[in-house]
Design a protein around this motif. Structure first.
Motif, PDB file in Angstrom:
ATOM      1  N   ALA A   1       0.816  -1.175   0.058  1.00 35.39           N
ATOM      2  CA  ALA A   1      -0.036  -0.135   0.120  1.00 35.39           C
ATOM      3  C   ALA A   1       0.831   1.193  -0.106  1.00 35.39           C
ATOM      4  CB  ALA A   1      -0.927   0.141   1.147  1.00 35.39           C
ATOM      5  N   PRO A   2       1.754   1.477  -0.908  1.00 38.84           N
ATOM      6  CA  PRO A   2       2.485   2.799  -0.868  1.00 38.84           C
ATOM      7  C   PRO A   2       1.756   3.801  -1.458  1.00 38.84           C
ATOM      8  CG  PRO A   2       3.133   1.563  -2.827  1.00 38.84           C
ATOM      9  CD  PRO A   2       2.160   0.410  -2.139  1.00 38.84           C
ATOM     10  N   GLU A   3       2.097   5.071  -0.890  1.00 39.78           N
ATOM     11  CA  GLU A   3       1.596   6.332  -0.904  1.00 39.78           C
ATOM     12  C   GLU A   3       2.102   6.907  -2.275  1.00 39.78           C
ATOM     13  OE1 GLU A   3       1.224   8.856   2.307  1.00 39.78           O
ATOM     14  OE2 GLU A   3       1.128   7.263   3.727  1.00 39.78           O
ATOM     15  N   GLY A   4       1.054   7.436  -3.052  1.00 41.05           N
ATOM     16  CA  GLY A   4       1.582   8.539  -4.300  1.00 41.05           C
ATOM     17  C   GLY A   4       1.978   7.325  -5.379  1.00 41.05           C
ATOM     18  N   LYS A   5       1.282   6.449  -5.370  1.00 40.96           N
ATOM     19  CA  LYS A   5       1.680   5.501  -6.759  1.00 40.96           C
ATOM     20  C   LYS A   5       0.475   4.802  -7.383  1.00 40.96           C
ATOM     21  CE  LYS A   5       6.429   4.044  -5.683  1.00 40.96           C
ATOM     22  NZ  LYS A   5       7.374   3.264  -5.832  1.00 40.96           N
ATOM     23  N   ALA A   6      -0.693   5.443  -7.090  1.00 36.02           N
ATOM     24  CA  ALA A   6      -1.966   5.215  -7.663  1.00 36.02           C
ATOM     25  C   ALA A   6      -2.006   4.857  -9.072  1.00 36.02           C
ATOM     26  CB  ALA A   6      -2.986   6.143  -6.973  1.00 36.02           C
ATOM     27  N   GLU A   7      -1.308   5.871  -9.603  1.00 34.67           N
ATOM     28  CA  GLU A   7      -1.499   5.588 -11.144  1.00 34.67           C
ATOM     29  C   GLU A   7      -0.736   4.479 -11.533  1.00 34.67           C
ATOM     30  OE1 GLU A   7      -3.445   6.503 -14.608  1.00 34.67           O
ATOM     31  OE2 GLU A   7      -3.594   7.721 -12.887  1.00 34.67           O
ATOM     32  N   THR A   8       0.124   4.152 -11.019  1.00 36.16           N
ATOM     33  CA  THR A   8       1.201   2.754 -11.276  1.00 36.16           C
ATOM     34  C   THR A   8       0.191   1.628 -11.368  1.00 36.16           C
ATOM     35  OG1 THR A   8       3.052   3.750 -10.607  1.00 36.16           O
ATOM     36  CG2 THR A   8       2.874   1.218 -10.948  1.00 36.16           C
ATOM     37  N   TYR A   9      -0.611   1.581 -10.403  1.00 38.89           N
ATOM     38  CA  TYR A   9      -1.399   0.304 -10.060  1.00 38.89           C
ATOM     39  C   TYR A   9      -2.763   0.334 -11.150  1.00 38.89           C
ATOM     40  CZ  TYR A   9       1.689  -0.303  -6.468  1.00 38.89           C
ATOM     41  OH  TYR A   9       2.639  -0.619  -5.773  1.00 38.89           O
TER      42      TYR A   9
END
Length: 73
Positions: A56-64
């Motif tokens: 659940a890393p922060e700031g990487k939503a677009e990657t997922y």
């Protein structure tokens, strides 16, 4: 994506679309609408699962989101 995996996704989307369509009273002529709703549900779930699997890393939503889009047919 291999054909087997694509077939599995399509079947899961089909089942979800059918379920949603039945829940809404089986409206005629809405096949594409329910397919899209089901696909979006599976896309969101896949992105969330990928995000959780990597801590659940922060700031990487677009990657997922991108990875989930590439997984679904």
């Amino acid at each position: 994506m291999n054909d087997k995996r694509s077939d599995e996704w399509n079947e899961a989307i089909r089942r979800t679309a059918y379920f949603l369509w039945e829940q809404d009273g089986r409206p005629a002529g809405k096949e594409a609408h329910y397919w899209q709703l089901a696909r979006e549900k599976h896309l969101r779930q896949r992105a969330y699962d990928l995000w959780l699997a990597e801590g659940a890393p922060e700031g990487k939503a677009e990657t997922y989101w991108d990875r989930a889009r590439n997984d679904l047919p």
